[in-house]
Design a protein around this motif. Sequence first.
Motif, short mmCIF file in Angstrom:
data_model
loop_
_atom_site.label_atom_id
_atom_site.label_comp_id
_atom_site.label_asym_id
_atom_site.label_seq_id
_atom_site.Cartn_x
_atom_site.Cartn_y
_atom_site.Cartn_z
N ALA A 42 0.81 -1.06 0.07
CA ALA A 42 -0.01 0.10 -0.16
C ALA A 42 0.78 1.32 0.03
CB ALA A 42 -0.94 0.10 1.10
N LEU A 43 2.01 1.05 0.47
CA LEU A 43 2.98 2.34 0.51
C LEU A 43 3.32 2.68 -0.87
CD1 LEU A 43 5.36 1.46 3.66
CD2 LEU A 43 3.68 3.42 3.68
N LEU A 44 3.67 1.77 -1.87
CA LEU A 44 3.80 2.02 -3.00
C LEU A 44 2.63 1.96 -4.01
CD1 LEU A 44 6.58 -0.67 -2.85
CD2 LEU A 44 6.99 1.39 -2.95
N ASP A 45 1.59 1.82 -3.48
CA ASP A 45 0.10 1.83 -4.00
C ASP A 45 0.09 0.95 -5.28
OD1 ASP A 45 -2.30 3.01 -4.64
OD2 ASP A 45 -1.54 4.24 -6.27
N ILE A 46 0.53 -0.39 -4.88
CA ILE A 46 0.74 -1.63 -5.73
C ILE A 46 0.01 -2.90 -5.04
CG2 ILE A 46 2.80 -1.11 -7.07
CD1 ILE A 46 4.40 -2.71 -5.42
N SER A 47 -0.39 -3.59 -5.78
CA SER A 47 -1.09 -4.75 -4.88
C SER A 47 -0.09 -5.73 -4.30
CB SER A 47 -1.87 -5.67 -6.30
OG SER A 47 -0.65 -6.43 -6.71
N PRO A 48 -0.63 -6.53 -3.39
CA PRO A 48 0.47 -7.34 -2.75
C PRO A 48 1.06 -8.34 -3.64
CG PRO A 48 -1.49 -7.01 -1.27
CD PRO A 48 -1.82 -6.44 -2.67
N ALA A 49 0.24 -8.85 -4.59
CA ALA A 49 0.94 -9.66 -5.46
C ALA A 49 2.08 -9.23 -6.31
CB ALA A 49 -0.15 -10.31 -6.40
N THR A 50 1.74 -7.75 -6.68
CA THR A 50 2.89 -7.05 -7.24
C THR A 50 4.25 -7.05 -6.29
OG1 THR A 50 1.45 -6.08 -8.87
CG2 THR A 50 3.58 -4.70 -8.67
N PHE A 51 3.92 -6.46 -5.24
CA PHE A 51 5.08 -6.49 -4.24
C PHE A 51 5.71 -7.67 -4.16
CE2 PHE A 51 6.44 -6.40 0.06
CZ PHE A 51 7.31 -5.09 0.15
N ASP A 52 4.90 -8.91 -4.11
CA ASP A 52 5.72 -10.31 -3.91
C ASP A 52 6.71 -10.39 -5.11
OD1 ASP A 52 4.04 -10.71 -1.52
OD2 ASP A 52 2.91 -11.89 -2.55
N GLU A 53 6.20 -9.95 -6.26
CA GLU A 53 7.06 -10.27 -7.47
C GLU A 53 8.18 -9.12 -7.51
OE1 GLU A 53 8.30 -11.22 -11.28
OE2 GLU A 53 6.95 -12.14 -10.03
N TRP A 54 7.94 -7.85 -6.91
CA TRP A 54 9.21 -7.15 -6.71
C TRP A 54 10.09 -7.65 -5.67
CZ3 TRP A 54 7.23 -1.20 -7.18
CH2 TRP A 54 6.61 -1.06 -8.26
N VAL A 55 9.50 -8.15 -4.77
CA VAL A 55 10.62 -8.84 -3.46
C VAL A 55 11.53 -9.94 -4.45
CG1 VAL A 55 10.82 -9.95 -1.65
CG2 VAL A 55 9.36 -8.01 -1.58
N ARG A 56 10.59 -10.97 -5.12
CA ARG A 56 11.22 -11.83 -5.97
C ARG A 56 12.38 -11.37 -6.75
NH1 ARG A 56 11.27 -14.49 -10.23
NH2 ARG A 56 9.76 -13.43 -11.47
N ARG A 57 12.07 -10.27 -7.50
CA ARG A 57 13.13 -9.76 -8.59
C ARG A 57 14.24 -9.20 -7.84
NH1 ARG A 57 10.64 -7.91 -13.98
NH2 ARG A 57 8.75 -9.50 -14.05
N GLY A 58 14.08 -9.04 -6.39
CA GLY A 58 15.16 -8.20 -5.85
C GLY A 58 15.09 -6.50 -5.58
N TRP A 59 13.83 -6.24 -6.14
CA TRP A 59 13.58 -4.67 -6.13
C TRP A 59 13.26 -4.07 -5.10
CZ3 TRP A 59 10.12 -4.48 -11.37
CH2 TRP A 59 10.91 -4.91 -12.55
N MET A 60 12.52 -5.17 -4.10
CA MET A 60 12.29 -4.49 -2.83
C MET A 60 12.85 -5.55 -1.88
SD MET A 60 10.15 -2.01 -2.25
CE MET A 60 10.51 -0.89 -3.83
N PRO A 61 13.17 -5.10 -0.62
CA PRO A 61 13.78 -6.06 0.44
C PRO A 61 12.69 -7.18 0.68
CG PRO A 61 12.85 -3.97 1.45
CD PRO A 61 12.78 -3.54 0.09
N ARG A 62 13.49 -8.18 1.31
CA ARG A 62 12.88 -9.59 1.64
C ARG A 62 12.03 -9.40 3.02
NH1 ARG A 62 13.78 -14.00 -0.99
NH2 ARG A 62 13.45 -15.17 0.90
N GLY A 63 12.29 -8.44 3.66
CA GLY A 63 11.59 -8.27 4.97
C GLY A 63 12.42 -9.08 6.12
N VAL A 64 11.89 -9.01 7.30
CA VAL A 64 12.55 -9.55 8.33
C VAL A 64 11.40 -10.61 9.00
CG1 VAL A 64 13.70 -9.32 10.66
CG2 VAL A 64 14.14 -7.75 8.72
N LYS A 65 11.75 -11.82 9.25
CA LYS A 65 10.75 -12.50 9.84
C LYS A 65 11.13 -12.85 11.43
CE LYS A 65 7.95 -16.80 9.09
NZ LYS A 65 7.88 -17.92 8.29
#
Length: 105
Positions: A42-65
């Motif tokens: 939502a911060l990027l105004d994109i869908s969660p699925a698009t965010f997942d794809e951007w994480v997969r491509r390395g465009w966004m951080p993986r986050g911390v679990k």
Amino acid sequence: MKSELGDVVRKGVRVNSVNTLPRFDGGTPLHKFAVCRKEAAALLDISPATFDEWVRRGWMPRGVKIGGLRRWDTAEVRASWLNLMEQNMDVKEDDGENPFDYAVG
């Protein structure tokens, strides 16, 4: 419990009904620095699925679990966004003649 301002007070933290950010009793809003996947998207105004794809491509951080929760640092999400913008500024946007340049309107 409701305060005199109509805000809901839970465990000493006031939650304003208009501004959903938690507030200290002094009225200063707390700004989130770690968000869930949906909020990061939502911060990027994109869908969660698009965010997942951007994480997969390395465009966004993986986050911390932590435990069973994965959270994204908002500063890292913003830094990744600025990096993407900078990379895309280097790409020449003008790919030739605009077909609408000669349209009669």
